[in-house]
Design a protein around this motif. Structure first.
Motif, PDB file in Angstrom:
ATOM      1  N   VAL A 176       0.834  -1.206   0.000  1.00  0.00           N
ATOM      2  CA  VAL A 176       0.000   0.000   0.000  1.00  0.00           C
ATOM      3  C   VAL A 176       0.874   1.264   0.000  1.00  0.00           C
ATOM      4  CG1 VAL A 176      -1.693   1.307   1.331  1.00  0.00           C
ATOM      5  CG2 VAL A 176      -1.943  -1.167   1.095  1.00  0.00           C
ATOM      6  N   ALA A 177       1.953   1.250   0.805  1.00  0.00           N
ATOM      7  CA  ALA A 177       2.828   2.422   0.874  1.00  0.00           C
ATOM      8  C   ALA A 177       3.511   2.687  -0.463  1.00  0.00           C
ATOM      9  CB  ALA A 177       3.877   2.225   1.973  1.00  0.00           C
ATOM     10  N   LEU A 178       4.055   1.624  -1.084  1.00  0.00           N
ATOM     11  CA  LEU A 178       4.735   1.809  -2.370  1.00  0.00           C
ATOM     12  C   LEU A 178       3.740   2.142  -3.472  1.00  0.00           C
ATOM     13  CD1 LEU A 178       7.380   1.810  -3.874  1.00  0.00           C
ATOM     14  CD2 LEU A 178       7.188  -0.667  -4.156  1.00  0.00           C
ATOM     15  N   SER A 179       2.541   1.591  -3.392  1.00  0.00           N
ATOM     16  CA  SER A 179       1.514   1.921  -4.383  1.00  0.00           C
ATOM     17  C   SER A 179       1.111   3.382  -4.278  1.00  0.00           C
ATOM     18  CB  SER A 179       0.287   1.030  -4.175  1.00  0.00           C
ATOM     19  OG  SER A 179       0.617  -0.333  -4.322  1.00  0.00           O
ATOM     20  N   TYR A 180       0.970   3.857  -3.048  1.00  0.00           N
ATOM     21  CA  TYR A 180       0.616   5.264  -2.860  1.00  0.00           C
ATOM     22  C   TYR A 180       1.741   6.180  -3.349  1.00  0.00           C
ATOM     23  CZ  TYR A 180      -0.955   9.546  -0.637  1.00  0.00           C
ATOM     24  OH  TYR A 180      -1.361  10.844  -0.406  1.00  0.00           O
ATOM     25  N   MET A 181       2.991   5.788  -3.085  1.00  0.00           N
ATOM     26  CA  MET A 181       4.113   6.586  -3.562  1.00  0.00           C
ATOM     27  C   MET A 181       4.167   6.598  -5.084  1.00  0.00           C
ATOM     28  SD  MET A 181       8.151   6.253  -2.596  1.00  0.00           S
ATOM     29  CE  MET A 181       8.387   4.852  -3.683  1.00  0.00           C
ATOM     30  N   SER A 182       3.932   5.448  -5.712  1.00  0.00           N
ATOM     31  CA  SER A 182       3.922   5.392  -7.179  1.00  0.00           C
ATOM     32  C   SER A 182       2.771   6.206  -7.743  1.00  0.00           C
ATOM     33  CB  SER A 182       3.803   3.935  -7.634  1.00  0.00           C
ATOM     34  OG  SER A 182       4.867   3.158  -7.122  1.00  0.00           O
ATOM     35  N   GLY A 183       1.610   6.187  -7.049  1.00  0.00           N
ATOM     36  CA  GLY A 183       0.477   6.988  -7.513  1.00  0.00           C
ATOM     37  C   GLY A 183       0.745   8.473  -7.426  1.00  0.00           C
ATOM     38  N   THR A 184       1.386   8.905  -6.329  1.00  0.00           N
ATOM     39  CA  THR A 184       1.701  10.336  -6.202  1.00  0.00           C
ATOM     40  C   THR A 184       2.699  10.792  -7.266  1.00  0.00           C
ATOM     41  OG1 THR A 184       3.391   9.751  -4.561  1.00  0.00           O
ATOM     42  CG2 THR A 184       1.212  10.378  -3.744  1.00  0.00           C
ATOM     43  N   ILE A 185       3.650   9.924  -7.594  1.00  0.00           N
ATOM     44  CA  ILE A 185       4.603  10.281  -8.654  1.00  0.00           C
ATOM     45  C   ILE A 185       3.901  10.321 -10.010  1.00  0.00           C
ATOM     46  CG2 ILE A 185       6.673   9.513  -9.876  1.00  0.00           C
ATOM     47  CD1 ILE A 185       7.682   8.368  -7.245  1.00  0.00           C
ATOM     48  N   SER A 186       2.989   9.388 -10.241  1.00  0.00           N
ATOM     49  CA  SER A 186       2.281   9.342 -11.528  1.00  0.00           C
ATOM     50  C   SER A 186       1.349  10.530 -11.715  1.00  0.00           C
ATOM     51  CB  SER A 186       1.474   8.043 -11.627  1.00  0.00           C
ATOM     52  OG  SER A 186       2.314   6.914 -11.511  1.00  0.00           O
ATOM     53  N   SER A 187       0.910  11.121 -10.625  1.00  0.00           N
ATOM     54  CA  SER A 187      -0.002  12.263 -10.746  1.00  0.00           C
ATOM     55  C   SER A 187       0.672  13.485 -11.350  1.00  0.00           C
ATOM     56  CB  SER A 187      -0.584  12.611  -9.364  1.00  0.00           C
ATOM     57  OG  SER A 187       0.459  12.991  -8.475  1.00  0.00           O
ATOM     58  N   TYR A 188       1.986  13.515 -11.388  1.00  0.00           N
ATOM     59  CA  TYR A 188       2.720  14.645 -11.965  1.00  0.00           C
ATOM     60  C   TYR A 188       2.952  14.468 -13.469  1.00  0.00           C
ATOM     61  CZ  TYR A 188       3.772  16.203  -7.216  1.00  0.00           C
ATOM     62  OH  TYR A 188       3.666  16.641  -5.916  1.00  0.00           O
ATOM     63  N   TYR A 189       2.526  13.347 -14.044  1.00  0.00           N
ATOM     64  CA  TYR A 189       2.763  13.085 -15.464  1.00  0.00           C
ATOM     65  C   TYR A 189       1.428  12.989 -16.189  1.00  0.00           C
ATOM     66  CZ  TYR A 189       7.568  11.970 -14.136  1.00  0.00           C
ATOM     67  OH  TYR A 189       8.856  12.049 -13.651  1.00  0.00           O
ATOM     68  N   GLU A 190       1.505  13.089 -17.494  1.00  0.00           N
ATOM     69  CA  GLU A 190       0.312  12.976 -18.320  1.00  0.00           C
ATOM     70  C   GLU A 190      -0.157  11.517 -18.407  1.00  0.00           C
ATOM     71  OE1 GLU A 190       1.098  14.645 -22.108  1.00  0.00           O
ATOM     72  OE2 GLU A 190       1.413  16.697 -21.350  1.00  0.00           O
ATOM     73  N   THR A 191      -1.412  11.367 -18.758  1.00  0.00           N
ATOM     74  CA  THR A 191      -2.000  10.022 -18.837  1.00  0.00           C
ATOM     75  C   THR A 191      -1.325   9.185 -19.920  1.00  0.00           C
ATOM     76  OG1 THR A 191      -4.122  10.941 -18.121  1.00  0.00           O
ATOM     77  CG2 THR A 191      -4.152   8.757 -19.111  1.00  0.00           C
ATOM     78  N   LYS A 192      -0.984   9.821 -21.032  1.00  0.00           N
ATOM     79  CA  LYS A 192      -0.331   9.098 -22.127  1.00  0.00           C
ATOM     80  C   LYS A 192       1.027   8.560 -21.697  1.00  0.00           C
ATOM     81  CE  LYS A 192       1.153  11.559 -25.545  1.00  0.00           C
ATOM     82  NZ  LYS A 192       1.179  12.406 -26.777  1.00  0.00           N
ATOM     83  N   ALA A 193       1.779   9.335 -20.930  1.00  0.00           N
ATOM     84  CA  ALA A 193       3.086   8.887 -20.458  1.00  0.00           C
ATOM     85  C   ALA A 193       2.950   7.718 -19.481  1.00  0.00           C
ATOM     86  CB  ALA A 193       3.823  10.050 -19.799  1.00  0.00           C
ATOM     87  N   VAL A 194       1.912   7.737 -18.646  1.00  0.00           N
ATOM     88  CA  VAL A 194       1.704   6.644 -17.687  1.00  0.00           C
ATOM     89  C   VAL A 194       1.363   5.355 -18.415  1.00  0.00           C
ATOM     90  CG1 VAL A 194       0.276   5.852 -15.770  1.00  0.00           C
ATOM     91  CG2 VAL A 194       1.016   8.235 -15.851  1.00  0.00           C
ATOM     92  N   PHE A 195       0.481   5.431 -19.400  1.00  0.00           N
ATOM     93  CA  PHE A 195       0.125   4.227 -20.163  1.00  0.00           C
ATOM     94  C   PHE A 195       1.326   3.688 -20.926  1.00  0.00           C
ATOM     95  CE2 PHE A 195      -4.400   5.321 -19.667  1.00  0.00           C
ATOM     96  CZ  PHE A 195      -4.890   4.044 -19.386  1.00  0.00           C
ATOM     97  N   LEU A 196       2.127   4.568 -21.480  1.00  0.00           N
ATOM     98  CA  LEU A 196       3.319   4.129 -22.206  1.00  0.00           C
ATOM     99  C   LEU A 196       4.309   3.447 -21.264  1.00  0.00           C
ATOM    100  CD1 LEU A 196       4.816   4.115 -24.914  1.00  0.00           C
ATOM    101  CD2 LEU A 196       5.798   6.330 -24.295  1.00  0.00           C
ATOM    102  N   ALA A 197       4.481   3.972 -20.073  1.00  0.00           N
ATOM    103  CA  ALA A 197       5.388   3.353 -19.102  1.00  0.00           C
ATOM    104  C   ALA A 197       4.866   1.996 -18.648  1.00  0.00           C
ATOM    105  CB  ALA A 197       5.561   4.284 -17.901  1.00  0.00           C
ATOM    106  N   MET A 198       3.545   1.866 -18.469  1.00  0.00           N
ATOM    107  CA  MET A 198       2.973   0.566 -18.090  1.00  0.00           C
ATOM    108  C   MET A 198       3.211  -0.490 -19.165  1.00  0.00           C
ATOM    109  SD  MET A 198      -0.696   1.414 -16.313  1.00  0.00           S
ATOM    110  CE  MET A 198      -0.811   2.243 -14.736  1.00  0.00           C
ATOM    111  N   GLY A 199       2.994  -0.103 -20.427  1.00  0.00           N
ATOM    112  CA  GLY A 199       3.183  -1.072 -21.511  1.00  0.00           C
ATOM    113  C   GLY A 199       4.629  -1.513 -21.653  1.00  0.00           C
ATOM    114  N   ILE A 200       5.567  -0.567 -21.571  1.00  0.00           N
ATOM    115  CA  ILE A 200       6.986  -0.919 -21.681  1.00  0.00           C
ATOM    116  C   ILE A 200       7.423  -1.774 -20.495  1.00  0.00           C
ATOM    117  CG2 ILE A 200       9.325   0.017 -21.757  1.00  0.00           C
ATOM    118  CD1 ILE A 200       8.228   2.435 -23.205  1.00  0.00           C
TER     119      ILE A 200
END
Length: 315
Positions: A176-200
């Motif tokens: 939960v802690a690491l998921s929350y940290m990853s979510g807070t970092i992802s909130s600073y990026y665009e949705t397209k960049a997040v999807f691209l990072a997930m796929g790679i």
């Protein structure tokens, strides 16, 4: 003691008047002649000595050759069907235990990644949550502190044999802690960049897993090299943070992210081969929490580094 009459005659008298011929016995003599000597033959009771000076002892045939072929195991014949069956069953049991261990680790890992990317999706698609995190960055630092504390506790707690599975509870808190940290970092990026990072990230993890199960190269002996790479990554990250604070060398951030992704990909290869167990080093089947934790941290860090690269590229 012997009497005087029993003494033998002098040497000269015996030569002139021999009284005993070894080749002729007196008539009516009962005693047999003394046996003549021949090489390799000894006059002994039957069954005590063998032919040609060989021992007629138990374990040797009359021809002087051993009755059984000696083996490396003392007292065990060379071919024992029962022992061969036991050996094969033991090998089968160890293989089945290792397969069950791998399945358990990947089930825990799948649950962790499901929670993590669900939280990332919430922080990416829900605008109020994204704006709340950007407005109050102290929440991100709190999650980072919890992440390090729980990680250190889990490293020291590897044994699951307890009445209450505290290590699984700690693993859930850590997720939960690491998921929350990853979510807070992802909130600073665009949705397209997040999807691209997930796929790679998914493509990299699938490729590494297939490679580790197929290759014969042993990466578990490269632990020292990986430690040096991690130390260099920390030093490079510190230098990058200092340089970027003065707005110098903007491309250094992407270089640091690329090197970090490569280093954690090598860590993923290392930990996956530790999980498989047919290399120089391997995890114990009881360390399923530690195995899932190692793979989970590697995958999340690969995602975060690739997210930095894709975010910089989209900008």
């Amino acid at each position: 003691m012997t009497s005087k009459m029993d003494n033998p005659p002098p040497y000269e008298d015996a030569l002139k008047h021999p009284q005993y011929d070894p080749n002729q016995l007196p008539h009516g003599s009962v005693d047999p002649p003394p046996p003549s000597y021949s090489p390799g033959m000894y006059a002994s009771p039957p069954g005590y000595w063998g032919q040609a000076g060989m021992w007629a002892a138990p374990g040797l045939s009359p021809s002087g050759m051993p009755g059984t072929i000696p083996t490396l195991c003392a007292g065990v014949p060379a071919t024992n069907p029962r022992e061969m069956e036991d050996f094969l069953s033991t090998q089968w049991e160890s293989t089945s235990v290792r397969h069950a261990f791998i399945r358990k680790v990947y089930l825990i890992l799948a649950a962790q990644l499901t929670v993590t990317f669900s939280v990332v999706a919430v922080f990416t698609f829900v605008d109020p949550v994204k704006m709340f995190v950007i407005r109050y960055p102290g929440i991100y630092w709190a999650s980072l502190v919890v992440y390090f504390i729980v990680y250190c506790i889990l490293i020291c707690c590897k044994e699951p044999r307890r009445r209450f599975p505290w290590n699984l509870v700690l693993l859930g808190v850590f997720t939960v802690a690491l998921s929350y940290m990853s979510g807070t970092i992802s909130s600073y990026y665009e949705t397209k960049a997040v999807f691209l990072a997930m796929g790679i990230t998914a493509l990299v993890c699938a490729t590494v897993t297939v490679f580790c199960f197929q290759t014969k190269v042993d990466f578990t002996s490269c632990g020292g090299f990986l430690c040096i790479a991690a130390i260099l990554l920390v030093i490079l990250g510190t230098v990058t943070a200092v340089v970027l604070s003065f707005h110098y060398v903007p491309w250094l951030h992407m270089l640091y992210a690329a090197i970090g992704a490569i280093v954690y990909t090598l860590f993923l290869v290392y930990n996956t081969q530790l999980l498989i167990g047919n290399r120089e080093l391997a995890l114990s089947p009881e360390e399923y929490v530690y195995g899932a934790l190692s793979l989970y941290i590697d995958i999340v860090h690969i995602f975060l580094f690739i997210l930095q690269i894709s975010g910089s590229a989209t900008e």
